[in-house]
Scaffold this motif. Structure first.
Motif, PDB file in Angstrom:
ATOM      1  N   TYR A 177       0.853  -1.189   0.000  1.00 18.45           N
ATOM      2  CA  TYR A 177       0.000   0.000   0.000  1.00 18.45           C
ATOM      3  C   TYR A 177       0.881   1.228   0.000  1.00 18.45           C
ATOM      4  CZ  TYR A 177      -3.597   3.359   1.428  1.00 18.45           C
ATOM      5  OH  TYR A 177      -4.458   4.431   1.481  1.00 18.45           O
ATOM      6  N   GLU A 315      -2.726   3.406  -4.655  1.00 18.20           N
ATOM      7  CA  GLU A 315      -3.775   2.619  -4.011  1.00 18.20           C
ATOM      8  C   GLU A 315      -4.629   3.511  -3.101  1.00 18.20           C
ATOM      9  OE1 GLU A 315      -0.484   1.982  -3.649  1.00 18.20           O
ATOM     10  OE2 GLU A 315      -0.036  -0.139  -4.031  1.00 18.20           O
ATOM     11  N   ASP A 332      -6.714  -1.205  -6.117  1.00 10.71           N
ATOM     12  CA  ASP A 332      -5.709  -0.915  -7.141  1.00 10.71           C
ATOM     13  C   ASP A 332      -6.417  -0.680  -8.469  1.00 10.71           C
ATOM     14  OD1 ASP A 332      -3.152  -1.755  -5.640  1.00 10.71           O
ATOM     15  OD2 ASP A 332      -4.360  -3.565  -5.506  1.00 10.71           O
TER      16      ASP A 332
END
Length: 636
Positions: A177, A315, A332
């Motif tokens: 992330y 993200e 995503d």
């Protein structure tokens, strides 16, 4: 004030609000009205029949009495009487039982999920240690082969069971992330599942796939039309609407809350799981759809120099988008190559392993915005060509999308006599794109159409299928394909010369794009080693018929591959193949955009491609030989 809508003999009631059009009220009543132009009054597809009441039609008040119905556009009409009765014909509805491609072909790969999970025991705390539950979780994860260093936001920390009074057994899900490792979920062991969602964000249709992230097993998939269609059925209309703050909010809500979220509910119900079990979401779509999904303005894509807000998207969390999943789930969105060649083509290229292939390889995704890639082992050229919606049935007198009742294949037999099949074996309601290709190719082969798309009236009369239809206030020639007694409407289904002209423009845009991209690389069609066709449409068309009419290059079948829904395939790879993300980046970095309008040969290639099969017949030698068209006119 209330409006009663009559649809297929059933009634729905909507309460009128000040300023609301009949189209607004229909949507409020859950009626899938077709407003392809974004309810601007230009497409004519939201036509309704007024049976009773007083109405304001484009600022002119009219009163309709029972027995004297009036036709009007729902988007241009408001009700002014206390009660009103309005009929919505089938042709003014968006087909709801569509045939949407959700299958794809992938080469073998090892399932290595980007989001991982482990069950660990957090040791109990005590006076002897100053460590927190999260610190002891890190130690336990490291011992289990997981990350020692990670981020963990409040939502995840709130679900972490306390280990102060004693050991706690925890299911932990983690993944990348924003450049770090994120613990997305940490919950009591056995209380959650570890699921991923892949999404194909199409302009017309949306497909979701639910997968078990631990095994790679596909638990289910489902699809629906994109609810944004009520604001416009093509990318240009979405850009126009999404260029204002209110329009952008509306389009974002339509794709997330009214399209993807209901699909998530449906696929989770089938898999007997909860949306909260979804911890990773991957989505692929063209640049405009990606922007609208993320709530970014698409305005820059619609004006020079046609650049998006961003090509690579960091993200984000499901809760940030209002997406139905675990609120902490990581989302995503695949990167785009350019403003007009988006993440769906990046997904196609990855699914086809395009950059690992030898020889000269072309990938084509036939659609409203036909996108084309060319790889020669060193350079990756990319472009997009505006084909328009004719292959989805739009703009044709009896065109429709692929749904129950759509004629999907047409065949002329000796006589000539016409045979057809419909989706779902239902009574014929209209022609979808695959039938349109069959009609043009086979009619050309039979000599019913000439090279410029005009009917040979002697042959048409001899076959007993010649009719005249009204088009833009004048009478034009048409061919009756399906007689009235075989249709669901009681009216014959025809293809007119105006319909053929729309089809030729669409096929010319695709073929000219193919020829021009090859010319940019100093190559010709005969140099192609492999042609890869992506997208659901290519799954259902007759490939040789597409060559006969000059839509696709005239290549032997062995040099053509059909991979299906490559956009969904790429999103699926993003869930379960650690090599996918680097490959996406490799594709984006390699891409060299080609602006067709700046290519000197595009206009002449387009004009050549307006003929059947082409003004350069040598490029279609095999097709011409297969067709064996009659060379002499038929005597009347």
């Amino acid at each position: 004030m209330s409006v009663r809508f009559r649809i297929r003999g059933e009634f729905r009631v909507a309460e009128s609000a000040p300023g609301s059009t009949l189209a607004d009220l229909a949507f409020a009543a859950g009626i899938p009205l077709n407003t392809a132009c974004g309810a601007r009054g230009s497409c004519g597809r939201c036509a309704v029949i007024l049976h009773e009441g007083s109405f304001l039609v484009r600022d002119r008040e009219i009163t309709v009495s029972p027995g004297a119905p009036r036709r009007t556009l729902a988007c241009a009409t408001r009700t002014v009487s206390a009660d009103a009765l309005v009929e919505i014909p089938d042709r003014s509805l968006i087909e709801q039982r569509a045939r949407i491609a959700d299958d794809f072909t992938l080469p073998p790969f090892e399932w290595t999920p980007v989001q991982r999970r482990a069950t660990v025991t957090i040791p109990g705390g005590g006076w002897q240690t100053a460590s927190s539950d999260v610190e002891r979780l890190a130690t336990a994860l490291g011992a289990a082969g997981g990350p020692v260093a990670f981020s963990m936001d409040l939502d995840a920390a709130r679900t972490l069971p306390s280990a102060q009074a004693g050991p706690a057994c925890v299911d932990v899900s983690w993944g990348p992330y924003r450049g770090a490792t994120d613990v997305t979920v940490a919950a009591p062991a056995g209380t959650t599942r570890h699921l991923g969602l892949a999404v194909d964000l199409g302009t017309t249709t949306v497909v979701v796939l639910l997968a078990d992230l631990e095994t790679g097993h596909v638990l289910g998939r489902t699809s629906a039309y994109n609810a944004q269609m009520r604001k416009g059925d093509d990318v240009a209309a979405r850009i126009s609407v999404g260029s204002t703050a209110d329009g952008l909010r509306a389009l974002h809500s339509l794709i997330v809350r009214e399209t993807v979220n209901p699909l998530v509910e449906e696929v989770c119900a089938k898999a007997v799981c909860a949306p909260g079990d979804i911890v990773r979401v991957t989505a692929a779509g063209n640049s405009v759809m990606a922007h609208l999904f993320l709530g970014l303005s698409p305005a820059g894509i619609g004006a020079l120099p046609f650049q998006p807000v961003r090509r690579r998207h960091p993200e984000c969390r499901a809760r940030d988008l209002g997406l139905l999943a675990n609120g902490n789930a990581i989302v995503d969105v695949l990167p785009s190559m350019t403003g007009h060649v988006g993440g769906d083509l990046v997904a196609d290229a990855c699914a086809a392993r395009l950059l690992d292939r030898n020889g000269l390889v072309m990938l084509v995704d036939i659609g409203t915005n036909g996108e084309i890639l060319l790889w020669d082992g060193h350079r990756l050229l990319c472009t997009a060509t505006a084909a328009g919606p004719a292959f989805e049935g739009a703009g044709l007198r009896h065109g429709m999308r692929a749904a129950d009742g759509a004629v999907d294949h047409i065949r002329w037999t000796d006589g000539p006599n016409v045979e057809w099949t419909t989706i779902g074996n239902a009574p014929a309601a209209g022609f979808c794109g695959s039938a349109v290709i069959d009609f043009v190719a086979q009619s050309f082969k039979a000599g019913l159409l000439d090279a410029v798309g005009r009917f040979d009236m002697d042959r048409l009369r001899a076959a007993g299928v010649d009719v005249r239809v009204e088009h833009c206030g004048r009478s034009i020639h048409a061919c009756r394909v399906v007689p009235a007694e075989a249709t669901s409407t009681g009216h014959a289904l025809t293809v007119s010369e105006a319909d053929v002209a729309e089809i030729l423009k669409a096929k010319a845009a695709i073929h000219a794009g193919i020829v021009t991209l090859l010319a940019t690389a100093g190559r010709r069609i005969e140099d192609l080693d492999t042609l890869i066709l992506a997208g659901g449409f290519a799954r259902h068309i007759h490939l040789r018929h597409a060559a006969w009419m000059g839509l696709l290059p005239d290549l032997p079948p062995g040099r053509i591959e059909v991979i299906g829904n490559g956009s969904l395939a790429g999103a699926f790879l993003a869930l379960g193949d650690l090599a996918a993300a680097p490959e996406f980046e490799r594709i984006v970095r390699a891409a060299e955009p080609v602006e067709l309008n700046l290519c000197p040969g595009f206009e002449s290639a387009y004009i050549d491609s307006m003929l059947l099969p082409n003004a350069v017949p040598s490029a279609f030698a095999m097709a011409v030989s297969e067709m064996g068209r009659p060379s002499e006119p038929l005597d009347s």
